[in-house]
Design a protein around this motif. Structure first.
Motif, short mmCIF file in Angstrom:
data_model
loop_
_atom_site.label_atom_id
_atom_site.label_comp_id
_atom_site.label_asym_id
_atom_site.label_seq_id
_atom_site.Cartn_x
_atom_site.Cartn_y
_atom_site.Cartn_z
N SER A 79 115.80 -48.60 -4.27
CA SER A 79 115.72 -47.14 -4.30
C SER A 79 116.81 -46.54 -3.42
O SER A 79 117.56 -47.24 -2.75
N SER A 80 116.88 -45.21 -3.44
CA SER A 80 117.89 -44.50 -2.65
C SER A 80 117.73 -44.72 -1.17
O SER A 80 118.67 -44.60 -0.39
N SER A 81 116.53 -45.03 -0.72
CA SER A 81 116.29 -45.29 0.70
C SER A 81 116.43 -46.77 1.05
O SER A 81 116.11 -47.19 2.14
N GLY A 82 116.92 -47.57 0.08
CA GLY A 82 117.11 -48.99 0.33
C GLY A 82 115.87 -49.82 0.18
O GLY A 82 115.82 -50.98 0.59
N ASP A 83 114.83 -49.25 -0.43
CA ASP A 83 113.55 -49.95 -0.56
C ASP A 83 113.56 -50.82 -1.82
O ASP A 83 113.55 -50.32 -2.93
N ASP A 84 113.58 -52.13 -1.62
CA ASP A 84 113.51 -53.07 -2.75
C ASP A 84 112.07 -53.54 -2.87
O ASP A 84 111.72 -54.66 -2.49
N SER A 85 111.21 -52.68 -3.39
CA SER A 85 109.78 -52.95 -3.38
C SER A 85 109.36 -53.71 -4.63
O SER A 85 109.80 -53.40 -5.74
N PRO A 86 108.48 -54.68 -4.47
CA PRO A 86 107.95 -55.38 -5.64
C PRO A 86 107.06 -54.50 -6.51
O PRO A 86 106.73 -54.87 -7.63
N LEU A 87 106.68 -53.35 -6.00
CA LEU A 87 105.83 -52.45 -6.79
C LEU A 87 106.53 -51.97 -8.06
O LEU A 87 105.87 -51.61 -9.03
N TYR A 88 107.87 -51.96 -8.04
CA TYR A 88 108.61 -51.44 -9.19
C TYR A 88 108.82 -52.48 -10.28
O TYR A 88 109.43 -52.19 -11.31
N GLN A 89 108.31 -53.68 -10.09
CA GLN A 89 108.54 -54.74 -11.08
C GLN A 89 107.53 -54.71 -12.23
O GLN A 89 107.73 -55.37 -13.25
N THR A 90 106.43 -53.97 -12.06
CA THR A 90 105.44 -53.84 -13.14
C THR A 90 105.11 -52.38 -13.34
O THR A 90 105.32 -51.55 -12.45
N ALA A 91 104.58 -52.05 -14.51
CA ALA A 91 104.20 -50.67 -14.81
C ALA A 91 103.03 -50.67 -15.78
O ALA A 91 102.85 -51.60 -16.57
N ARG A 92 102.23 -49.65 -15.70
CA ARG A 92 101.19 -49.39 -16.69
C ARG A 92 101.73 -48.33 -17.65
O ARG A 92 102.17 -47.27 -17.22
N VAL A 93 101.70 -48.64 -18.96
CA VAL A 93 102.21 -47.72 -19.99
C VAL A 93 101.01 -47.10 -20.71
O VAL A 93 100.04 -47.78 -21.06
#
Length: 845
Positions: A79-93
């Motif tokens: 992210s723009s703040s440098g956050d490489d979070s594992p939360l962004y690897q999955t999504a609910r559609v």
């Protein structure tokens, strides 16, 4: 041996001091009652820092969706703040409307954080998703399209939750999809967002933040690096300020985290961590310490909304107390004048402090914050800012999205078809039932309206004895005793009838409490009807205070209360109608002829009589706390009456000198001593009235940001010319050549005394009244002897307590003998000890 022990004690002491900030930091850490962390679309729990995000696939009791679509990606998601979070690897559609339902164990403010990272999964292109996100009361996102977003986005909201559940609904638009990567629903500290803030609109005061939905737009650490959520007790992220500086070379960063000292009663680590309060940007004036300029930050905002701006300060640069003074601006508004952080921090250097400001609804897409030097210390020109938060406030529809209306008109075609089928099948039956119900309700309300509107009679005053006559369908207009709970209560239907059902064309004013309507009662009595804003929690306190104050006393120079209405969760106050409006409107409004000097003096005298009665005419002094030209009303004969007692406060006990209370009032009129010390006395009203006197003389707003800097503040500008002996240079041009010099001199001397820095140096309101009456006599008649000499000495001669001139004999100096102004007239007391039995519930107010 003793020497060795001394060194050990010193070492132990140093060790304790070094870990004390850490102990304090941990001791005040907040533990949320509600703490729901959901990793959407995941099959397993995800650890982020020291927090576990539960997979929504394992917590389906929260989720209600017609179709399970779990998406995943291997793309890097920094992210723009440098956050490489594992939360962004999955999504609910979501292909259709779906919702998460969270049980709420502690009602109050909650964070809602929504994580989004658009990627492509099978046939679902999340970048083209178009959807809304709503709660029971607010629209968070409407018709959002993430096609322009190439990096992860976390959107943070702060909502006041008043029910036992929080429902977050995702609704796709136009056969599109909705999605979310993660959700947080977390309790906030109750005191993190208070109900009050300083309004940047000089004519208004803002209260009611408690019920506002907020969206965090910016959270910035001035002069320091990114502060990640792992280093903040409330899991907030603070970004550096370099990209927002308009002229980066004007600012110089400074860091001294060890100098931060959290003090009792001030901000805590929950307000902002030491890594924010311990860094700052200041004026880069190393080449010339006496140079004058502003440091400015600029932010992109969405037009059409108000914004809550929270400014964080901590003086970690000064070497001693009362060394640093500076001014703060938001856009063209002067947000803080001569800010002295050492006083605001209880005389502790390095004590954090923050200030909440509410902007008017902006038509611009840029918001600027500036700091600059104060004129109080020309040898040390500096200004600082440690942190900044900008939060969007919901609009009148409860929405934080400008696209709400458009989104409502663009719902998915499948939803429209279903609604059409249901409507065709059930429409006829529903219409018949609804028509029957409406007929019964309308008939009942019409009958009730006729009964009530014909029998209500306002209170009447006869020969100084007040009798309260209030009719209803039960009382039939009979006189009720003065101690009755219902003596002032007016039926809501009678108020509707009086205001033509709150016709917007009948609005004659708008204030912090709500709108004011012109009205006419069934007996022809003209009234002013102030209807409280139901979204304002502060309104209930003002409502009660206004009734309590105005029902206890009656005076010809105080606006009379006729009645109130608290039916249907309403807060309505009904006053006598003042034909000529506000003093402010006559001074620099539109459509009114200019007031003569005699008329202005008589208005000031009437207002002073009203305030003097408040201070002295009752068992305890009553401090108005919001004296300004907008709260001085004029009847058809231009007689002045003081109005708006919503902020009024009972004065100190006999053995006390002041009342300690939170600072409230209107910007530009506020007593600086009251602001610094939070100690309220009658002299705070005197200061505000002094500002009104200069306003009357110069006929211009007390704060006008459009003027050159030295002219922005009327009181300062007028005092500057007064000290030059040339005040006549800045008076209202319509008065030029029409004021006797001795009358003007007496008037400006009185105003000057009112604006003394310290309350003990200001005259009482009785002294002010006496001198204004003398100024009027100087204007109207020739005084025996030398008028110039008499004018100069009059404050001391007539009011010895002002300057302690105790040896003067007015009769021996050729001074006109004045009658002592009447201080207590039309006095009557009314017990209101039981009037609030129906006002204890604040739901919906």
């Amino acid at each position: 041996m003793p020497q060795t022990m001394d060194w050990r004690k010193v070492a132990l002491f140093v060790c304790v001091l070094s870990i004390l900030p850490l102990v304090c930091f941990c001791a005040t850490s907040f533990i949320p009652v509600d703490n729901y962390l959901i990793d959407c679309g995941s099959n397993a729990t995800t650890l982020v820092g020291n927090r576990n995000f539960t997979a929504d696939n394992l917590s389906k009791n929260f989720l209600s969706t017609p179709q399970d679509v779990l998406a995943s990606t291997s793309l890097k998601s920094t992210s723009s703040s440098g956050d490489d979070s594992p939360l962004y690897q999955t999504a609910r559609v979501f292909t259709r409307s779906s919702k998460y339902t969270f049980p709420i164990n502690h009602q109050g403010r909650h964070w809602i954080r929504l994580y989004f990272f658009p990627f492509t999964y099978q046939q679902y292109n999340l970048s083209s998703a178009s959807f809304s996100v709503t709660t029971q009361n607010n629209v968070l996102i409407s018709n959002n399209n993430f096609s322009v977003q190439k990096i992860p986005v976390m959107k943070e909201y702060s909502l006041s939750v008043t029910s036992n559940t929080l429902v977050i609904t995702f609704t796709p638009f136009n056969n599109s999809i909705a999605f979310v990567n993660a959700i947080e629903v977390v309790s906030m500290p109750d005191d993190l967002i208070s109900d009050d803030a300083v309004s940047l609109d000089p004519s208004a005061q803002f209260s009611g933040l408690v019920v506002q939905a907020l969206e965090t737009v910016f959270r910035v650490n001035m002069g320091g690096p990114t502060v990640s959520s792992r280093n903040d007790t409330l899991q907030r992220t603070w970004v550096p300020d370099q990209s927002f500086l308009v002229q980066s070379n004007f600012a110089s960063s400074f860091s001294n985290i060890g100098a931060v000292q959290y003090v009792d009663g001030g901000p805590t680590v929950n307000s902002a961590p030491p890594s924010v309060y311990g860094t700052l940007n200041e004026m880069n004036s190393s080449s010339d310490p006496r140079s004058i300029f502003n440091v400015t930050w600029q932010f992109d905002v969405e037009p059409g909304f108000q914004y809550l701006v929270r400014l964080h300060f901590c003086d970690i640069v000064s070497k001693g107390l009362n060394e640093l003074y500076f001014d703060v601006y938001v856009d063209s508004f002067l947000a803080a004048k001569d800010l002295d952080l050492s006083i605001l921090g209880n005389n502790v250097l390095g004590a954090p402090y923050y200030k909440d400001l509410v902007t008017p609804s902006t038509a611009n897409n840029k918001l600027r914050v500036s700091i600059g030097p104060s004129g109080l210390n020309s040898n040390y020109n500096n200004a600082i800012l440690n942190g900044l938060e900008i939060m969007k406030m919901n609009n009148s529809m409860g929405s934080l999205s400008a696209g709400t209306a458009a989104a409502a008109n663009n719902s998915g075609s499948s939803s429209k078809n279903v609604g059409m089928i249901v409507g065709v099948v059930l429409g006829a039956l529903g219409a018949v039932v609804l028509a029957g119900v409406l007929f019964v309700i309308c008939r009942k309300r019409r009958r009730l309206s006729q009964e009530q509107s014909k029998t209500w009679i306002p209170l009447s005053i006869n020969d100084g004895i007040t009798s309260h006559t209030m009719g209803s369908k039960y009382s039939n207009g009979t006189t009720i005793s003065a101690t009755s709970n219902y003596e002032y209560r007016v039926p809501f239907l009678a108020v509707q009838e009086a205001t033509n059902n709150f016709d917007e064309s009948w609005v004659i004013g708008v204030g912090g409490f709500g709108k004011v309507y012109k009205g006419e009662l069934s007996d022809g009595t003209k009234v002013a009807v102030k209807r409280g804003n139901p979204r304002s929690q502060q309104g209930l306190a003002e409502f009660r205070t206004e009734i309590e104050m105005l029902s206890q006393f009656r005076h010809r120079h105080l606006v009379s209360l006729i009645g109130y209405c608290d039916e249907k969760n309403e807060m309505i106050l009904i006053y006598e109608y003042m034909e000529k409006g506000t003093l402010k409107g006559h001074l620099y409004g539109l459509g009114f002829p200019s007031l003569s000097w005699k008329e202005r003096l008589e208005i000031c005298i009437g207002s002073a009589r009203g305030l003097h009665y408040l201070h002295t005419g009752y068992a305890k002094a009553v401090i108005h706390r919001d004296v300004k030209s907008a709260n001085i009303l004029l009847d058809e004969n231009l007689m002045a009456k003081v109005a708006d007692f919503g902020l009024s406060k009972t004065g100190p006990e006999i053995d006390q000198t002041h009342v300690s209370t939170a600072v409230k009032g209107s910007f530009g009129y506020l007593d600086p001593e009251y602001f610094r010390r939070q100690q309220l006395t009658e002299k705070s009203d005197v200061y505000s009235f002094g500002v009104v006197l200069f306003e009357v003389l110069c006929a211009r707003p007390v704060i006008d940001p459009s003027l050159p800097r030295e002219m922005v503040n009327l009181a300062e500008w007028a005092m500057k010319w007064h000290k030059k002996g040339q005040l006549e240079q800045i008076i209202d041009p319509t008065l030029a050549g029409k004021i006797r010099p001795d009358s003007l001199r007496k008037f400006e001397e009185t105003a000057e005394k009112c604006l003394a820095d310290y309350g003990v140096d200001r005259p009482s309101m009785g002294d002010v009244l006496w001198n204004l009456e003398y100024a009027l006599q100087l204007q109207e008649a020739v005084v025996q002897g030398d008028p110039e000499e008499n004018s100069t000495n009059m404050i001391g001669e007539l009011s010895p307590q002002v300057n302690n001139f105790n040896n003067h004999d007015p009769s021996a100096s050729g001074v006109v003998q004045l009658d002592v102004p009447s201080t207590v007239d039309d006095l009557s007391g009314v017990s209101m000890s039981r009037v609030f039995s129906q006002l204890v519930k604040s739901e919906g107010r």
